[in-house]
Design an enzyme around this catalytic site. Structure first.
Site, PDB file in Angstrom:
ATOM      1  N   HIS A   1      -3.075   7.222   2.866  1.00 47.57           N
ATOM      2  CA  HIS A   1      -3.539   5.962   2.273  1.00 47.57           C
ATOM      3  C   HIS A   1      -4.895   5.617   2.884  1.00 47.57           C
ATOM      4  CE1 HIS A   1      -4.002   1.850   1.272  1.00 47.57           C
ATOM      5  NE2 HIS A   1      -3.577   1.366   2.419  1.00 47.57           N
TER       6      HIS A   1
ATOM      7  N   ASN B   1     -10.249  -0.043   0.415  1.00 46.06           N
ATOM      8  CA  ASN B   1      -8.789   0.098   0.466  1.00 46.06           C
ATOM      9  C   ASN B   1      -8.230  -0.487  -0.826  1.00 46.06           C
ATOM     10  OD1 ASN B   1      -6.051  -0.460   0.813  1.00 46.06           O
ATOM     11  ND2 ASN B   1      -6.250  -0.956   2.982  1.00 46.06           N
TER      12      ASN B   1
ATOM     13  N   CYS C   1       0.813  -1.218   0.000  1.00 50.03           N
ATOM     14  CA  CYS C   1       0.000   0.000   0.000  1.00 50.03           C
ATOM     15  C   CYS C   1       0.845   1.264   0.000  1.00 50.03           C
ATOM     16  CB  CYS C   1      -0.935   0.010   1.195  1.00 50.03           C
ATOM     17  SG  CYS C   1      -2.016  -1.419   1.246  1.00 50.03           S
TER      18      CYS C   1
HETATM   19  C1  LIG Z   1      -9.180  -5.492  10.803  1.00 48.31           C
HETATM   20  C2  LIG Z   1      -9.785  -4.712  11.969  1.00 48.31           C
HETATM   21  C3  LIG Z   1     -10.914  -3.817  11.444  1.00 48.31           C
HETATM   22  C4  LIG Z   1     -10.389  -5.696  12.950  1.00 48.31           C
HETATM   23  O1  LIG Z   1     -10.894  -4.975  14.052  1.00 48.31           O
HETATM   24  P1  LIG Z   1     -10.548  -5.421  15.531  1.00 48.31           P
HETATM   25  O2  LIG Z   1     -11.313  -4.574  16.443  1.00 48.31           O
HETATM   26  O3  LIG Z   1      -9.060  -5.432  15.679  1.00 48.31           O
HETATM   27  O4  LIG Z   1     -11.157  -6.861  15.505  1.00 48.31           O
HETATM   28  P2  LIG Z   1     -10.628  -8.209  16.125  1.00 48.31           P
HETATM   29  O5  LIG Z   1      -9.911  -8.980  15.069  1.00 48.31           O
HETATM   30  O6  LIG Z   1      -9.907  -7.953  17.437  1.00 48.31           O
HETATM   31  O7  LIG Z   1     -12.023  -8.863  16.445  1.00 48.31           O
HETATM   32  C5  LIG Z   1     -12.964  -8.235  17.310  1.00 48.31           C
HETATM   33  C6  LIG Z   1     -14.265  -8.984  17.242  1.00 48.31           C
HETATM   34  O8  LIG Z   1     -14.878  -8.810  15.946  1.00 48.31           O
HETATM   35  C7  LIG Z   1     -15.110 -10.102  15.334  1.00 48.31           C
HETATM   36  N1  LIG Z   1     -14.873  -9.973  13.901  1.00 48.31           N
HETATM   37  C8  LIG Z   1     -13.689 -10.052  13.242  1.00 48.31           C
HETATM   38  N2  LIG Z   1     -13.881  -9.868  11.914  1.00 48.31           N
HETATM   39  C9  LIG Z   1     -15.209  -9.629  11.747  1.00 48.31           C
HETATM   40  C10 LIG Z   1     -16.007  -9.361  10.631  1.00 48.31           C
HETATM   41  N3  LIG Z   1     -15.502  -9.252   9.383  1.00 48.31           N
HETATM   42  N4  LIG Z   1     -17.317  -9.155  10.825  1.00 48.31           N
HETATM   43  C11 LIG Z   1     -17.865  -9.228  12.037  1.00 48.31           C
HETATM   44  N5  LIG Z   1     -17.151  -9.508  13.163  1.00 48.31           N
HETATM   45  C12 LIG Z   1     -15.840  -9.700  13.009  1.00 48.31           C
HETATM   46  C13 LIG Z   1     -14.111 -11.019  15.980  1.00 48.31           C
HETATM   47  O9  LIG Z   1     -14.555 -12.347  15.908  1.00 48.31           O
HETATM   48  C14 LIG Z   1     -14.100 -10.504  17.400  1.00 48.31           C
HETATM   49  O10 LIG Z   1     -15.246 -10.988  18.081  1.00 48.31           O
HETATM   50  P3  LIG Z   1     -15.167 -11.380  19.652  1.00 48.31           P
HETATM   51  O11 LIG Z   1     -14.832 -10.089  20.352  1.00 48.31           O
HETATM   52  O12 LIG Z   1     -16.547 -11.882  19.926  1.00 48.31           O
HETATM   53  O13 LIG Z   1     -14.082 -12.397  19.736  1.00 48.31           O
HETATM   54  C15 LIG Z   1      -8.716  -3.854  12.712  1.00 48.31           C
HETATM   55  O14 LIG Z   1      -7.797  -4.676  13.362  1.00 48.31           O
HETATM   56  C16 LIG Z   1      -7.987  -2.946  11.798  1.00 48.31           C
HETATM   57  O15 LIG Z   1      -8.558  -1.976  11.343  1.00 48.31           O
HETATM   58  N6  LIG Z   1      -6.678  -3.194  11.547  1.00 48.31           N
HETATM   59  C17 LIG Z   1      -5.893  -2.430  10.619  1.00 48.31           C
HETATM   60  C18 LIG Z   1      -6.072  -3.066   9.291  1.00 48.31           C
HETATM   61  C19 LIG Z   1      -5.662  -2.201   8.156  1.00 48.31           C
HETATM   62  O16 LIG Z   1      -5.802  -1.008   8.180  1.00 48.31           O
HETATM   63  N7  LIG Z   1      -5.143  -2.838   7.128  1.00 48.31           N
HETATM   64  C20 LIG Z   1      -4.763  -2.187   5.962  1.00 48.31           C
HETATM   65  C21 LIG Z   1      -3.322  -1.964   5.968  1.00 48.31           C
HETATM   66  S1  LIG Z   1      -2.819  -1.433   4.407  1.00 48.31           S
END
Ligand SMILES: CC(C)(COP(=O)(O)OP(=O)(O)OC[C@H]1O[C@@H](n2cnc3c(N)ncnc32)[C@H](O)[C@@H]1OP(=O)(O)O)[C@@H](O)C(=O)NCCC(=O)NCCS
Length: 352
Positions: A269, A300, A122
């Site tokens: 980004h 994204n 990215c």
């Molecule tokens: C990916 C992202 C949105 C996930 O959010 P998060 O709050 O960290 O989520 P987690 O993986 O800790 O999961 C939290 C909860 O949501 C649930 N969950 C995960 N993915 C899910 C989805 N797609 N839909 C619904 N629920 C989801 C998990 O099971 C978990 O449930 P629980 O609390 O009952 O166990 C977040 O980590 C993020 O924004 N990371 C940066 C990613 C990014 O910007 N990438 C691009 C880089 S170029």
């Protein structure tokens, strides 16, 4: 003592134009959730995404790269024969060999130019822009065409809750060339290979071929074998971003010789709107400074996201040509690249 010739140097370079292409098929969160175990509310709250675009029909990475580049060339009003280098920033070209840039150059009618791919996730557009600015400054090329293009929809597992909701497809392109005043700061860029596994392919290519070979003669289906796809440890990426990006933004401003009060527009980004909100808070931008939010309807798009977001802001009047914009790309590698730039004019031919 011999005197080896060097090109005359141009100190002042700028982004002269922008062009973009957004694939026709708009995929809403609800459509995505027909196969993904998630929902619109969760996706919007965690990422700021409502829709993304995915290629369909005749659209390919090659065709959308050419469409964006054609617009950038026409919007610049330059003679395309004066483009000396084409840089294609992408991590989703379908083949490693051949890399895509020469074929894109051929389609654009500039076969023969120096043409190469930049694969740095990215941050790819920022890396490409860094190379382009320095190639023009050094007099290597009069004009450089930089294209950020991704077809992320082809490389994700659409049932993977950790990645499928974030990524979209698209292409954005700019022409970099000489300018009366300098419009591109020195680049601040870097990488962190220790955290490389945070965004990665699930298998390397040899592992994938070994797996395919082992399954020959069996009744294995793609489902049993598994697809080659991108996986992301979201929370790890988020932690890295929260620590690394504020420092990168400060260093980028320092390198430009400007202060945060000089920034008219912030175009990070489009990874995730929560990361962007965090950066905005940290930066202390003047009140009312617009921040790109193309992610809401474009998703994204990795290396394509900054030029797509820039084009959206210029085409809709949220930003104006000549304004000063702070750019920061970041992602796989992990890697990042930041610049302060003067925005090109609003595109006469826009994608919206
Ligand atoms: C990916 C992202 C949105 C996930 O959010 P998060 O709050 O960290 O989520 P987690 O993986 O800790 O999961 C939290 C909860 O949501 C649930 N969950 C995960 N993915 C899910 C989805 N797609 N839909 C619904 N629920 C989801 C998990 O099971 C978990 O449930 P629980 O609390 O009952 O166990 C977040 O980590 C993020 O924004 N990371 C940066 C990613 C990014 O910007 N990438 C691009 C880089 S170029």
């Amino acid at each position: 003592m011999v005197n080896i010739a060097a090109n005359p140097v141009n100190q002042n370079v700028a982004i002269l134009s922008i062009g973009a292409y957004r694939p026709e098929h708009i995929v809403s969160n609800d459509e995505l959730c027909e196969v993904l175990d998630s929902n619109d509310e969760w996706i919007y709250e965690r990422s700021g995404i409502r829709n993304r675009r995915w290629i369909s029909g005749d659209e390919t990475g090659r065709s959308i790269s050419v469409a964006a580049a054609e617009r950038a060339i026409r919007n610049a009003g330059i003679d395309r024969a004066e483009i000396g280098t084409l840089i294609l920033a992408t991590s989703t070209w379908r083949t490693i060999t051949p890399h895509g840039a020469p074929e894109v150059a051929f389609d654009l009618g500039i076969n023969g130019v120096a043409a190469f791919n930049v694969t740095s996730g990215c941050s790819g557009f920022g890396y490409g822009l860094a190379c382009a600015a320095d190639l023009v400054r050094a007099g290597t090329s009069k004009y450089v065409l930089v294209i950020g293009m991704e077809t992320m929809s082809e490389g994700i597992d659409r049932t993977d809750r950790g990645t499928a909701f974030i990524f979209g497809d698209g292409a954005g392109a700019v022409i970099v060339g000489p300018s009366e005043v300098n419009g591109i700061s020195p680049t601040v860029w870097g990488s962190d290979g220790e955290n490389a596994p945070a965004i990665r392919q699930n298998l390397d290519l040899v592992e994938y071929m070994d797996r395919a070979e082992a399954m020959q003669g069996t009744d294995a289906s793609v489902e049993k074998m598994g697809r080659l796809s991108l996986v992301m440890e979201g929370p790890r990426v988020f932690r890295w971003a929260a620590i690394t990006l504020p420092k990168a933004l400060k260093s980028t401003l320092d390198a430009s010789g400007l202060s945060v009060d000089d920034i008219d527009v912030f175009i990070p980004h489009q990874a995730n709107s929560r990361i962007n909100d965090l950066m905005k808070k940290n930066l202390g931008l003047r009140d009312g400074v617009p921040v790109a939010n193309d992610i809401e309807n474009t998703g994204n798009t990795s290396a394509a996201s900054i030029p797509l977001a820039m084009e959206e802001m210029l085409a809709t009047g949220k930003a104006k040509g000549g304004q000063i914009a702070l750019l920061l790309g970041f992602g796989a590698g992990l890697s990042y690249a930041g610049q302060v730039v003067m925005l090109p004019p609003a595109p006469a031919e826009a994608s919206l």
